[in-house]
Design an enzyme around this catalytic site. Sequence first.
Site, PDB file in Angstrom:
ATOM      1  N   GLU A   1     -34.501  20.222  18.550  1.00  0.00           N
ATOM      2  CA  GLU A   1     -34.006  21.265  19.893  1.00  0.00           C
ATOM      3  C   GLU A   1     -33.032  22.108  19.412  1.00  0.00           C
ATOM      4  O   GLU A   1     -32.822  23.217  19.994  1.00  0.00           O
ATOM      5  CB  GLU A   1     -33.368  20.099  20.694  1.00  0.00           C
ATOM      6  CG  GLU A   1     -33.214  20.595  22.088  1.00  0.00           C
ATOM      7  CD  GLU A   1     -33.025  19.608  23.048  1.00  0.00           C
ATOM      8  OE1 GLU A   1     -33.244  18.513  22.950  1.00  0.00           O
ATOM      9  OE2 GLU A   1     -32.619  19.956  24.426  1.00  0.00           O
TER      10      GLU A   1
ATOM     11  N   GLU B   1     -41.482  34.451   1.467  1.00  0.00           N
ATOM     12  CA  GLU B   1     -42.097  33.406   2.649  1.00  0.00           C
ATOM     13  C   GLU B   1     -43.441  33.277   2.800  1.00  0.00           C
ATOM     14  O   GLU B   1     -43.825  32.063   3.004  1.00  0.00           O
ATOM     15  CB  GLU B   1     -41.464  34.388   3.945  1.00  0.00           C
ATOM     16  CG  GLU B   1     -40.092  34.529   4.305  1.00  0.00           C
ATOM     17  CD  GLU B   1     -39.990  35.257   5.462  1.00  0.00           C
ATOM     18  OE1 GLU B   1     -40.424  35.110   6.392  1.00  0.00           O
ATOM     19  OE2 GLU B   1     -38.889  35.984   5.534  1.00  0.00           O
TER      20      GLU B   1
ATOM     21  N   ASN C   1     -46.558  36.398   8.226  1.00  0.00           N
ATOM     22  CA  ASN C   1     -46.457  34.834   7.812  1.00  0.00           C
ATOM     23  C   ASN C   1     -47.792  34.233   8.475  1.00  0.00           C
ATOM     24  O   ASN C   1     -48.438  33.494   7.932  1.00  0.00           O
ATOM     25  CB  ASN C   1     -45.336  34.270   8.453  1.00  0.00           C
ATOM     26  CG  ASN C   1     -44.150  34.326   7.555  1.00  0.00           C
ATOM     27  OD1 ASN C   1     -44.028  33.775   6.446  1.00  0.00           O
ATOM     28  ND2 ASN C   1     -43.070  35.248   8.006  1.00  0.00           N
TER      29      ASN C   1
ATOM     30  N   ARG D   1     -38.707  32.367  20.488  1.00  0.00           N
ATOM     31  CA  ARG D   1     -38.293  31.880  21.652  1.00  0.00           C
ATOM     32  C   ARG D   1     -38.000  30.595  21.224  1.00  0.00           C
ATOM     33  O   ARG D   1     -38.577  29.879  20.312  1.00  0.00           O
ATOM     34  CB  ARG D   1     -39.331  31.806  22.725  1.00  0.00           C
ATOM     35  CG  ARG D   1     -39.392  32.941  23.387  1.00  0.00           C
ATOM     36  CD  ARG D   1     -40.316  32.803  24.788  1.00  0.00           C
ATOM     37  NE  ARG D   1     -40.449  34.138  25.260  1.00  0.00           N
ATOM     38  CZ  ARG D   1     -39.413  34.872  25.804  1.00  0.00           C
ATOM     39  NH1 ARG D   1     -38.358  34.205  26.354  1.00  0.00           N
ATOM     40  NH2 ARG D   1     -39.668  36.000  26.237  1.00  0.00           N
TER      41      ARG D   1
ATOM     42  N   GLY E   1     -46.566  39.143  12.465  1.00  0.00           N
ATOM     43  CA  GLY E   1     -47.577  38.488  12.236  1.00  0.00           C
ATOM     44  C   GLY E   1     -47.869  38.080  10.535  1.00  0.00           C
ATOM     45  O   GLY E   1     -49.178  37.485  10.221  1.00  0.00           O
TER      46      GLY E   1
ATOM     47  N   ASN F   1     -41.000  25.865  11.282  1.00  0.00           N
ATOM     48  CA  ASN F   1     -40.557  26.986  11.353  1.00  0.00           C
ATOM     49  C   ASN F   1     -40.228  27.703   9.837  1.00  0.00           C
ATOM     50  O   ASN F   1     -39.849  26.876   9.280  1.00  0.00           O
ATOM     51  CB  ASN F   1     -39.310  26.960  12.258  1.00  0.00           C
ATOM     52  CG  ASN F   1     -38.761  28.435  12.583  1.00  0.00           C
ATOM     53  OD1 ASN F   1     -39.710  29.453  12.832  1.00  0.00           O
ATOM     54  ND2 ASN F   1     -37.478  28.548  12.457  1.00  0.00           N
TER      55      ASN F   1
ATOM     56  N   HIS G   1     -37.523  30.537   8.445  1.00  0.00           N
ATOM     57  CA  HIS G   1     -36.431  31.072   8.733  1.00  0.00           C
ATOM     58  C   HIS G   1     -35.873  31.945   7.376  1.00  0.00           C
ATOM     59  O   HIS G   1     -36.003  31.226   6.435  1.00  0.00           O
ATOM     60  CB  HIS G   1     -35.233  30.127   9.261  1.00  0.00           C
ATOM     61  CG  HIS G   1     -33.947  30.747   9.498  1.00  0.00           C
ATOM     62  ND1 HIS G   1     -33.734  31.581  10.571  1.00  0.00           N
ATOM     63  CD2 HIS G   1     -32.769  30.906   8.762  1.00  0.00           C
ATOM     64  CE1 HIS G   1     -32.513  31.931  10.662  1.00  0.00           C
ATOM     65  NE2 HIS G   1     -32.043  31.681   9.673  1.00  0.00           N
TER      66      HIS G   1
HETATM   67  C1  GRF Z   1     -39.928  36.844   9.204  1.00  0.00           C
HETATM   68  O1  GRF Z   1     -38.850  37.456   8.204  1.00  0.00           O
HETATM   69  C2  GRF Z   1     -39.590  35.294   9.353  1.00  0.00           C
HETATM   70  O2  GRF Z   1     -38.782  34.540   8.557  1.00  0.00           O
HETATM   71  C3  GRF Z   1     -38.733  35.552  10.864  1.00  0.00           C
HETATM   72  O3  GRF Z   1     -39.245  36.608  11.332  1.00  0.00           O
HETATM   73  C4  GRF Z   1     -40.093  37.257  10.426  1.00  0.00           C
HETATM   74  C5  GRF Z   1     -41.486  37.394  10.907  1.00  0.00           C
HETATM   75  O4  GRF Z   1     -42.448  38.298  10.393  1.00  0.00           O
HETATM   76  N1  GRF Z   1     -38.905  34.284  11.607  1.00  0.00           N
HETATM   77  P1  GRF Z   1     -43.750  38.287  10.626  1.00  0.00           P
HETATM   78  O5  GRF Z   1     -44.162  38.246  12.032  1.00  0.00           O
HETATM   79  O6  GRF Z   1     -44.402  36.808   9.968  1.00  0.00           O
HETATM   80  O7  GRF Z   1     -44.309  39.464   9.870  1.00  0.00           O
END
Ligand code: GRF
Length: 203
Positions: A141, A173, A13, A90, A11, A106, A108
């Site tokens: 999708e 990120e 992010n 998911r 978590g 999202n 990535h």
């Molecule tokens: C991040 O690297 C994100 O890009 C990917 O999974 C990781 C999530 O990390 N989808 P966090 O749970 O936000 O720390």
Amino acid sequence: KRVAVFVSGGGSNMLALANACAAPDFPAEIVAVISDKPSAGGIAKAKARGIRTFVFERKQFAGKAEHEAAILVALDEIKPDILCLAGYMRLFSGEFISRYEGRILNIHPALLPLFPGLHTHQRALDAGVKIAGCTVHFVTEGMDEGPIVAQAAVPVPADDTAETLAARVLTVEHKLYPLALKLLAEGRVRMEGDKAVFSNLPA
Ligand code: GRF
């Protein structure tokens, strides 16, 4: 704008988004954090910040349709304007996505369209890239293939490992996702068909 954040892991992010939303002039607030994992660090972090949390453990439900239906019932009560997937592991069905078309983001950990899917950092290193990074995109999708909203790049030194690259990308990120959310919350980006359309961006 009301934002629901979906997590499956640590978590960080979600926390970066929560910190950005705490700024008085930020055009969004996180109204719920949702996970498929009761033990997700993101759930504990959200609780610690007083953010409402919901857990929908997949094995509690007969199938994917029932799992998503339960999430949709909660979302009908939460009434988010925007969904932010942040390490949510998911894939949503087309039916679910259509309920929030153009309002799901999202993040990535790669420069899409390169390296969709998992283990992006090791794959990038195996490919010998000199630049890596992350992408915020609209969720459609297909997996990791919606219109791109924002990207950020990092250098890849010769002695990089998947761990050192992941840490460098994660730092970026945490800056990129709030920027992308702001654009969407302020209506300065929207999804039109298979394109992200931008308007009155700052000079
Ligand atoms: C991040 O690297 C994100 O890009 C990917 O999974 C990781 C999530 O990390 N989808 P966090 O749970 O936000 O720390």
